[in-house]
Structure formats: C-alpha cells, structure tokens
Design a protein around this motif. Structure first.
Motif, PDB file in Angstrom:
ATOM      1  N   HIS A  17      67.313  74.312   5.052  1.00 29.53           N
ATOM      2  CA  HIS A  17      66.927  72.908   5.452  1.00 29.53           C
ATOM      3  C   HIS A  17      65.342  73.086   6.042  1.00 29.53           C
ATOM      4  CE1 HIS A  17      66.675  70.566   9.279  1.00 29.53           C
ATOM      5  NE2 HIS A  17      66.860  69.809   8.598  1.00 29.53           N
ATOM      6  N   PHE A  18      64.342  72.269   5.236  1.00 32.99           N
ATOM      7  CA  PHE A  18      63.251  72.623   5.645  1.00 32.99           C
ATOM      8  C   PHE A  18      62.238  71.151   5.275  1.00 32.99           C
ATOM      9  CE2 PHE A  18      64.336  74.057   1.411  1.00 32.99           C
ATOM     10  CZ  PHE A  18      63.679  73.313   0.491  1.00 32.99           C
ATOM     11  N   THR A  19      60.999  70.896   5.513  1.00 29.62           N
ATOM     12  CA  THR A  19      60.235  69.794   5.063  1.00 29.62           C
ATOM     13  C   THR A  19      60.032  70.011   3.668  1.00 29.62           C
ATOM     14  OG1 THR A  19      59.516  69.234   7.083  1.00 29.62           O
ATOM     15  CG2 THR A  19      57.990  68.735   5.306  1.00 29.62           C
ATOM     16  N   ASN A  20      60.192  69.448   2.576  1.00 28.37           N
ATOM     17  CA  ASN A  20      59.922  69.613   1.309  1.00 28.37           C
ATOM     18  C   ASN A  20      58.683  69.132   0.721  1.00 28.37           C
ATOM     19  OD1 ASN A  20      61.208  67.293   1.269  1.00 28.37           O
ATOM     20  ND2 ASN A  20      62.362  67.578  -0.589  1.00 28.37           N
ATOM     21  N   TRP A  21      58.005  68.378   1.381  1.00 35.52           N
ATOM     22  CA  TRP A  21      56.879  67.538   0.910  1.00 35.52           C
ATOM     23  C   TRP A  21      56.174  66.866   2.147  1.00 35.52           C
ATOM     24  CZ3 TRP A  21      56.762  62.246   1.246  1.00 35.52           C
ATOM     25  CH2 TRP A  21      57.917  61.643   1.099  1.00 35.52           C
ATOM     26  N   GLU A  32      47.270  58.259  -3.566  1.00 34.68           N
ATOM     27  CA  GLU A  32      47.557  59.535  -3.143  1.00 34.68           C
ATOM     28  C   GLU A  32      46.315  60.438  -3.287  1.00 34.68           C
ATOM     29  OE1 GLU A  32      50.312  63.216  -4.673  1.00 34.68           O
ATOM     30  OE2 GLU A  32      51.389  61.365  -3.905  1.00 34.68           O
ATOM     31  N   ILE A  33      45.846  60.970  -2.043  1.00 32.86           N
ATOM     32  CA  ILE A  33      44.738  61.889  -1.973  1.00 32.86           C
ATOM     33  C   ILE A  33      45.084  63.285  -1.805  1.00 32.86           C
ATOM     34  CG2 ILE A  33      43.065  60.044  -1.428  1.00 32.86           C
ATOM     35  CD1 ILE A  33      42.910  61.183   1.459  1.00 32.86           C
ATOM     36  N   ALA A  34      46.196  63.504  -1.257  1.00 30.31           N
ATOM     37  CA  ALA A  34      46.668  64.952  -0.823  1.00 30.31           C
ATOM     38  C   ALA A  34      48.256  64.953  -0.861  1.00 30.31           C
ATOM     39  CB  ALA A  34      46.167  65.312   0.289  1.00 30.31           C
ATOM     40  N   ARG A  35      48.699  66.160  -1.461  1.00 31.68           N
ATOM     41  CA  ARG A  35      50.162  66.164  -1.360  1.00 31.68           C
ATOM     42  C   ARG A  35      50.330  67.621  -1.444  1.00 31.68           C
ATOM     43  NH1 ARG A  35      54.508  63.133  -3.005  1.00 31.68           N
ATOM     44  NH2 ARG A  35      56.577  64.338  -3.386  1.00 31.68           N
ATOM     45  N   TRP A  36      51.386  68.106  -0.341  1.00 29.41           N
ATOM     46  CA  TRP A  36      51.767  69.509  -0.171  1.00 29.41           C
ATOM     47  C   TRP A  36      53.384  69.616  -0.219  1.00 29.41           C
ATOM     48  CZ3 TRP A  36      48.695  66.485   2.984  1.00 29.41           C
ATOM     49  CH2 TRP A  36      47.288  67.152   3.272  1.00 29.41           C
TER      50      TRP A  36
END
Length: 131
Positions: A63-67, A76-80
């Motif tokens: 269970h986590f932040t996936n993006w 879109e200028i940034a994506r993690w």
C-alpha cells in the motif's frame, strides 16, 4: 453453553471476521493528498520553483503512493512513478520541479494511492507580469 458465553463467542467471531475483512493497517490508510507551493506572481521568463507536498498514511510494499503528477495549463510537466520496491521516502514527502513561465499559468497536481486512489487535485495560479 450458557447465554453469556454464547453471546461472547458470537461477539468474538464477529470481531475476528471484521479484522480479517478490514485489517487495522488498512483501516488507518487513506487516499493520497497533494498540496502545491509556488509563487502567486512571477516575472515573464523567470524560472520558478514548484513544491508538491504529498501526504498518504500507509507506505509499505502492499500500500503506497504509486504516482504524483504536475500539469501546467493541462500539459504534464512532471511525473513521479513509484512501485512496491521503489516507494516514496515516507508517508509525508515533498517533490520539487522548476518551470520557466512566459504567461499566466494554471498548475494542477494530483497523487494516487495504489489501493484507494486520489484525494483530489490541487490547483494554483501563477500570474505573470512584465515588471
């Protein structure tokens, strides 16, 4: 079996079922939430720093932040991206990027929990001036 013991056994069984169906760790979890920090005004051509503050209870391989993403005027200028074995550093973390502004820009940020989804989008407008 007397009535008290039967009631106790029923309550115990119901509690066990509830724990299996909704483990305590997941009951404390939530959706990923993002807020934005950026200047309200900037000079045309200036490089500004945008900080995203991400909050999400629960940060383990299940269970986590996936993006987390950041858009400027719908581009879109940034994506993690994160995964089970490349998780965010903690439940509360920050991400930064820079943007050179030429005109007034609407920023939109959002993050996503792999199990519960997003708590919604965060918005911020940067007004660009010539002086």
């Amino acid at each position: 079996m007397n009535l008290r013991r039967r009631d106790f056994m029923k309550t115990l069984a119901a509690s066990a079922l509830a724990t299996i169906a909704h483990p305590p760790a997941l009951a404390l979890a939530n959706r990923t939430s993002v807020s934005l920090s950026a200047p309200d005004r900037a000079l045309r051509g200036a490089a500004i720093t945008i900080t995203l503050h991400v909050t999400h209870r629960g940060n383990n391989f299940i269970h986590f932040t996936n993006w987390v993403l950041l858009k400027a005027d719908d581009q879109e200028i940034a994506r993690w991206e994160f995964s089970a074995f490349n998780r965010p550093p903690s439940e509360n973390f920050t991400l930064e990027t820079t943007l050179e502004v030429q005109q007034t820009v609407q920023l939109v940020a959002e993050g996503n929990c792999n199990l519960h989804g997003s708590d919604g989008k965060a918005f911020h407008t940067i007004t660009v001036t010539d002086s």
